[in-house]
Design a protein around this motif. Sequence first.
Motif, PDB file in Angstrom:
ATOM      1  N   PRO A  48       0.784  -1.268  -0.058  1.00 10.66           N
ATOM      2  CA  PRO A  48       0.068  -0.228  -0.145  1.00 10.66           C
ATOM      3  C   PRO A  48       0.879   1.375   0.014  1.00 10.66           C
ATOM      4  CG  PRO A  48      -0.819  -1.698   1.686  1.00 10.66           C
ATOM      5  CD  PRO A  48       0.655  -2.037   1.135  1.00 10.66           C
ATOM      6  N   GLY A 270      -4.707   5.648   4.952  1.00 12.55           N
ATOM      7  CA  GLY A 270      -4.952   4.664   4.191  1.00 12.55           C
ATOM      8  C   GLY A 270      -4.930   3.392   5.035  1.00 12.55           C
ATOM      9  N   LEU A 274      -8.000   0.604   5.764  1.00 12.73           N
ATOM     10  CA  LEU A 274      -7.956  -0.847   5.292  1.00 12.73           C
ATOM     11  C   LEU A 274      -8.231  -1.746   6.694  1.00 12.73           C
ATOM     12  CD1 LEU A 274      -4.888  -1.128   3.258  1.00 12.73           C
ATOM     13  CD2 LEU A 274      -7.178  -0.714   2.376  1.00 12.73           C
ATOM     14  N   ALA A 324      -8.218  -0.345  -1.180  1.00  9.51           N
ATOM     15  CA  ALA A 324      -6.610   0.274  -1.202  1.00  9.51           C
ATOM     16  C   ALA A 324      -6.445   1.012  -2.486  1.00  9.51           C
ATOM     17  CB  ALA A 324      -5.738  -0.657  -1.087  1.00  9.51           C
TER      18      ALA A 324
END
Length: 337
Positions: A48, A270, A274, A324
């Motif tokens: 990621p 982020g 997730l 993602a």
Amino acid sequence: MNLSILSKQKIQSKIKVRKYVVHNYLLYYLFRFAAALGQEVFYITFLPFTLWNIDSYIARRLIIVWCIVMYVGQASKDLLKWPRPSSPPVVKLETRVEAEYGMPSTHAIAATAISFTFLLAAMERYQFPFVLGFVAALCLSTLVSLSRLYTGMHTVLDVICGALIALLFIALTFPLWDAVDHLILTNPIFPVLVVVAGFLLSYNYPKLDHYSTTRADTTVILGVGAGTCVGVWIINLIGLTYMPSGVLPLPLPPLSYPLLFKQLLRFILGVTLLVLTRYIAKTLSLKALGSWYKVSTQDVLVRQRLEIEVPYKFVTYTSIGLVATSVVPWIYYLVKL
């Protein structure tokens, strides 16, 4: 008297016996850290981060190559059924994957594939000394491979075969990377085919003669790949695919504190999304499967059944791959991050 002796024996059997002594802590922590580079914690941070903060072009190639070679490696283990090194003489420092077979080493596969895929993909986008990049890729893949010998989980042959599988796959497919990437970004049917193929490959994984984590781990990997293909197609459809301006390869951008702070914020936001996605998708999919099959998915043995394990893990990690690659970049765009 006999009962007293039996109770003492039971207590002694429950005491964890230390089977090794560390004489060189530098090597011990170095190789334990290197072994972690081939585990889930590395994948859910490095991949990621590459996608959000370096270049989605590189990340897409990393994820697709990683998914395919890892499936080949994991399935090969359960087809060949070669045992891991016996203990003694080796000391096994890991227990989670001890039930898996040994040939080939998927740590060696993953480390080699990620290192050299990153090198080749970055070479087409950015200006940097190729020799320096090659040495870095070689050192990383070698360090992870050696860690599998140090931790007692693989033989030299396991590691060599794993690295060769990754290198051979990269050599054969490198000319096709751009064409496949174009299909993923622009063809609406291709991502759907990937999702269907990923689920079927997970569900029809080679039959296990005893339970191990290989099928679950393979389903996770294929789920991430399927979600990535759908996500990058969506983000390209709405026009948010990163396209660098200028003549390629570009010079590396200078690092600055504002840039590093911005990357840290992006990464934290982020990863938080997730984690939420994983919790929601896992909870809902397990509840749905429990209701459908009328079983309690709180039971670990129930969650290991084929009809439960594969669907819930595939749905969970497909959702993670999708979020993602599409939702997170879209949110970055909305909040101007």
